[in-house]
Design a protein around this motif. Sequence first.
Motif, short mmCIF file in Angstrom:
data_model
loop_
_atom_site.label_atom_id
_atom_site.label_comp_id
_atom_site.label_asym_id
_atom_site.label_seq_id
_atom_site.Cartn_x
_atom_site.Cartn_y
_atom_site.Cartn_z
N ASP A 1 0.81 -1.21 0.00
CA ASP A 1 0.00 0.00 0.00
C ASP A 1 0.85 1.27 0.00
N ILE A 2 2.12 1.14 0.32
CA ILE A 2 3.00 2.31 0.50
C ILE A 2 3.55 2.79 -0.84
N VAL A 3 3.43 4.09 -1.08
CA VAL A 3 3.88 4.66 -2.35
C VAL A 3 5.03 5.65 -2.16
N GLY A 4 5.43 5.87 -0.95
CA GLY A 4 6.56 6.76 -0.69
C GLY A 4 6.97 6.66 0.76
N ARG A 5 8.25 6.87 1.03
CA ARG A 5 8.70 6.78 2.41
C ARG A 5 10.09 7.38 2.55
N PHE A 6 10.46 7.70 3.79
CA PHE A 6 11.83 8.06 4.11
C PHE A 6 12.07 7.82 5.59
N SER A 7 13.32 7.67 5.96
CA SER A 7 13.72 7.42 7.34
C SER A 7 15.00 8.18 7.64
N HIS A 8 15.14 8.63 8.87
CA HIS A 8 16.37 9.26 9.32
C HIS A 8 16.68 8.79 10.74
N ARG A 9 17.91 8.43 10.97
CA ARG A 9 18.34 8.07 12.31
C ARG A 9 18.49 9.33 13.15
N TYR A 10 18.38 9.17 14.47
CA TYR A 10 18.42 10.33 15.35
C TYR A 10 19.75 11.08 15.29
N GLU A 11 20.82 10.37 14.96
CA GLU A 11 22.13 11.02 14.91
C GLU A 11 22.39 11.74 13.58
N ASP B 1 10.49 7.33 11.04
CA ASP B 1 10.02 6.69 9.82
C ASP B 1 8.75 7.37 9.34
N VAL B 2 8.71 7.70 8.06
CA VAL B 2 7.55 8.35 7.47
C VAL B 2 7.16 7.58 6.21
N VAL B 3 5.86 7.26 6.10
CA VAL B 3 5.36 6.53 4.92
C VAL B 3 4.13 7.22 4.37
N ALA B 4 3.94 7.09 3.07
CA ALA B 4 2.75 7.59 2.39
C ALA B 4 1.97 6.41 1.83
N VAL B 5 0.68 6.37 2.13
CA VAL B 5 -0.20 5.29 1.69
C VAL B 5 -1.21 5.86 0.70
N ARG B 6 -1.25 5.30 -0.49
CA ARG B 6 -2.15 5.79 -1.53
C ARG B 6 -3.55 5.22 -1.35
N HIS B 7 -4.58 6.06 -1.41
CA HIS B 7 -5.99 5.68 -1.34
C HIS B 7 -6.25 4.65 -0.24
N PRO B 8 -6.05 5.03 1.02
CA PRO B 8 -6.25 4.06 2.11
C PRO B 8 -7.66 3.49 2.16
N ALA B 9 -8.66 4.26 1.74
CA ALA B 9 -10.04 3.77 1.78
C ALA B 9 -10.31 2.71 0.73
N ARG B 10 -9.37 2.50 -0.19
CA ARG B 10 -9.51 1.45 -1.20
C ARG B 10 -8.67 0.22 -0.86
N SER B 11 -7.83 0.32 0.16
CA SER B 11 -6.93 -0.78 0.51
C SER B 11 -7.68 -1.90 1.23
N GLU B 12 -7.62 -3.11 0.68
CA GLU B 12 -8.26 -4.24 1.34
C GLU B 12 -7.61 -4.51 2.69
N ASN B 13 -6.31 -4.26 2.80
CA ASN B 13 -5.63 -4.46 4.08
C ASN B 13 -6.18 -3.52 5.15
#
Length: 214
Positions: free
Chosen positions: A41-51, A161-173
């Motif tokens: 379901d994820i169409v974009g994301r990024f992560s950064h460590r605290y340091e 951690d940041v994620v983007a979910v496309r059309h969550p209302a259409r996701s069967e999950n």
Amino acid sequence: MGIQERERKLYRPLRRAGLEVIPDAVPDGTMPFVFGYRPTDIVGRFSHRYETPRLVERLNEDWYDLAVSSGLLDHRREFLVLLPHGTHTHQAALQKRSRLYGRRAAPEVWTRVRLLDRWDIMGRGAASAFLGIRAGHPGFGMMALDSSVYISCSTGEVGVDVVAVRHPARSENVLQELEWYANWDYPRADKELQKRIAVWLAGRAQGTVSRSGR
């Protein structure tokens, strides 16, 4: 919480972070909560460590890039953000969730906001106690006004951690998880959230939910 108290405790800190609250303006048919999405379901994301050097600046830059590319912001730079009932802070919400055996529950509701010219979501926003724990340790849920994308930000043991979910209302999950939660017979379940989810699911089944959520 009264109107004046909410203005002082919630709206003002968010305005200092660059978010102008637009009360009572959530589009009809907006799904009440989003959880249970999977990697597909994820169409974009990024992560950064605290340091990471310039952590807050990097988080802000990447959040804005993701917000623009995913369509979170409309032409007026407006979108929805989960904000708590009453005086619950993000930390209080985390503590509540930790008691639910890893299943996510939340006391938050959608609130419409506008991104101002000067903003600091990951710094002042996180430090407001409503979009995180402290600067550089954000946590929030955001959604486009047309429900086309949902962005989740969480703090882990080693980073953000940041994620983007496309059309969550259409996701069967997502839909399966919402149905499960609406019918979860557990004393600590958020009864109000269960009710709102059940109403939304019923409206969706009857075709009364806005077309943007299908």
